[in-house]
Design a protein around this motif. Sequence first.
Motif, PDB file in Angstrom:
ATOM      1  N   GLY A  38       0.927  -1.002   0.034  1.00  0.00           N
ATOM      2  CA  GLY A  38       0.075   0.145  -0.175  1.00  0.00           C
ATOM      3  C   GLY A  38       0.846   1.114   0.072  1.00  0.00           C
ATOM      4  N   PHE A  39       0.365   2.368  -0.491  1.00  0.00           N
ATOM      5  CA  PHE A  39       0.897   3.447  -0.175  1.00  0.00           C
ATOM      6  C   PHE A  39       1.383   4.048   1.080  1.00  0.00           C
ATOM      7  N   PRO A  40       2.462   4.506   1.383  1.00  0.00           N
ATOM      8  CA  PRO A  40       2.986   5.058   2.726  1.00  0.00           C
ATOM      9  C   PRO A  40       1.818   5.819   3.462  1.00  0.00           C
ATOM     10  N   LYS A  41       1.841   5.833   4.717  1.00  0.00           N
ATOM     11  CA  LYS A  41       0.679   6.533   5.474  1.00  0.00           C
ATOM     12  C   LYS A  41       0.827   7.920   5.406  1.00  0.00           C
ATOM     13  N   ASN A  42      -0.047   8.727   5.357  1.00  0.00           N
ATOM     14  CA  ASN A  42       0.136  10.078   5.362  1.00  0.00           C
ATOM     15  C   ASN A  42      -1.193  10.641   5.974  1.00  0.00           C
ATOM     16  N   ARG A  43      -0.961  11.112   7.143  1.00  0.00           N
ATOM     17  CA  ARG A  43      -1.969  11.558   8.029  1.00  0.00           C
ATOM     18  C   ARG A  43      -1.872  12.905   8.504  1.00  0.00           C
ATOM     19  N   LEU A  44      -2.670  13.445   8.877  1.00  0.00           N
ATOM     20  CA  LEU A  44      -2.773  14.839   9.434  1.00  0.00           C
ATOM     21  C   LEU A  44      -2.078  14.995  10.747  1.00  0.00           C
ATOM     22  N   PRO A  45      -1.380  16.133  11.312  1.00  0.00           N
ATOM     23  CA  PRO A  45      -0.622  15.939  12.227  1.00  0.00           C
ATOM     24  C   PRO A  45      -1.751  15.946  13.346  1.00  0.00           C
ATOM     25  N   LEU A  46      -1.313  15.181  14.589  1.00  0.00           N
ATOM     26  CA  LEU A  46      -2.203  15.068  15.746  1.00  0.00           C
ATOM     27  C   LEU A  46      -2.971  16.085  16.335  1.00  0.00           C
ATOM     28  N   GLU A  47      -2.084  17.464  16.254  1.00  0.00           N
ATOM     29  CA  GLU A  47      -2.418  18.709  16.905  1.00  0.00           C
ATOM     30  C   GLU A  47      -3.731  19.284  15.965  1.00  0.00           C
ATOM     31  N   GLU A  48      -3.919  18.817  14.656  1.00  0.00           N
ATOM     32  CA  GLU A  48      -4.780  19.325  13.771  1.00  0.00           C
ATOM     33  C   GLU A  48      -6.112  18.757  13.880  1.00  0.00           C
ATOM     34  N   VAL A  49      -6.003  17.340  14.438  1.00  0.00           N
ATOM     35  CA  VAL A  49      -7.381  16.586  14.868  1.00  0.00           C
ATOM     36  C   VAL A  49      -7.654  16.442  16.263  1.00  0.00           C
ATOM     37  N   THR A  50      -6.851  17.191  17.034  1.00  0.00           N
ATOM     38  CA  THR A  50      -7.375  16.884  18.523  1.00  0.00           C
ATOM     39  C   THR A  50      -7.543  18.083  19.262  1.00  0.00           C
ATOM     40  N   THR A  51      -8.561  18.122  19.996  1.00  0.00           N
ATOM     41  CA  THR A  51      -9.052  19.331  20.905  1.00  0.00           C
ATOM     42  C   THR A  51      -9.291  18.737  22.136  1.00  0.00           C
ATOM     43  N   TRP A  52      -8.801  19.420  23.154  1.00  0.00           N
ATOM     44  CA  TRP A  52      -8.845  18.961  24.634  1.00  0.00           C
ATOM     45  C   TRP A  52     -10.066  19.704  25.288  1.00  0.00           C
ATOM     46  N   ASN A  53     -10.895  18.988  26.005  1.00  0.00           N
ATOM     47  CA  ASN A  53     -11.896  19.529  26.566  1.00  0.00           C
ATOM     48  C   ASN A  53     -13.150  20.331  26.143  1.00  0.00           C
ATOM     49  N   THR A  54     -12.892  21.312  25.220  1.00  0.00           N
ATOM     50  CA  THR A  54     -13.942  22.124  24.713  1.00  0.00           C
ATOM     51  C   THR A  54     -13.499  22.800  23.377  1.00  0.00           C
ATOM     52  N   PHE A  55     -14.242  23.155  22.461  1.00  0.00           N
ATOM     53  CA  PHE A  55     -13.975  24.146  21.270  1.00  0.00           C
ATOM     54  C   PHE A  55     -14.142  25.472  21.684  1.00  0.00           C
TER      55      PHE A  55
END
Length: 232
Positions: free
Chosen positions: A215-232
């Motif tokens: 398969g093609f190499p994994k290409n993921r968005l950075p964790l900090e772009e998809v994770t928010t803690w406690n509230t928006f």
Amino acid sequence: MTQTNEEYLNKVQENKNKAGEPKELTDQNFFTVAKERSSVRFYDASFKMEESEINEILETAILAPSSSNLQPWRFLVINDQELKEKLLPIAANQQQVVDSSAVIAVLGDTEAYKHAEAIYGNLVKVGAIPEETKDFYVNQINSYYGSLTPEEAIRVVMIDGGIVSSQLMLAAKAKGYDTVPMGGFNKEQFIEAFNLPENLSPVMLIALGKADKAGFPKNRLPLEEVTTWNTF
């Protein structure tokens, strides 16, 4: 502009030429398996998995959690070549449909709550819960799930179907096999072609087999772009 079948096959071959050779799994540690699993679209069409191996993967998959432990997943294993050929145009002519050892259709049973008595009854038999607790759970389940709209019921089985699908693909990778989930198929045509009962809704198709190309190499968005803690 509509792409012809010849143009599509040429593009598939071009992508195959760009893909690297399959990589051997170094160990079955969960973190290794999760890291090395990727969506593989090119399979060794001459390799056929034993049904016992597919069953072993499915046995591991169904250990996944589900809403109220109703286990609404159902599997249609398609490993007959003629039936895979039949499925091919329904699944947008994706070559992995016919080249993989099997295509597993993950289905969701919108009437899974009707099995609550048996599921929770088994917990009574093994001494996990008393009879009155079983009766309470079963009554609650029948009341809640039995009153869901069709749309709400499908949403539940889609969530649980996604969970079991993920576990299935990780189990396959741990056994040294590869997979690719496919949502690109005509659900109405699939239902008709494979005679699905009204209570079963297609969640996804999963090609399963021995990789011919990685398969093609994994290409993921950075964790900090998809994770928010406690509230928006």
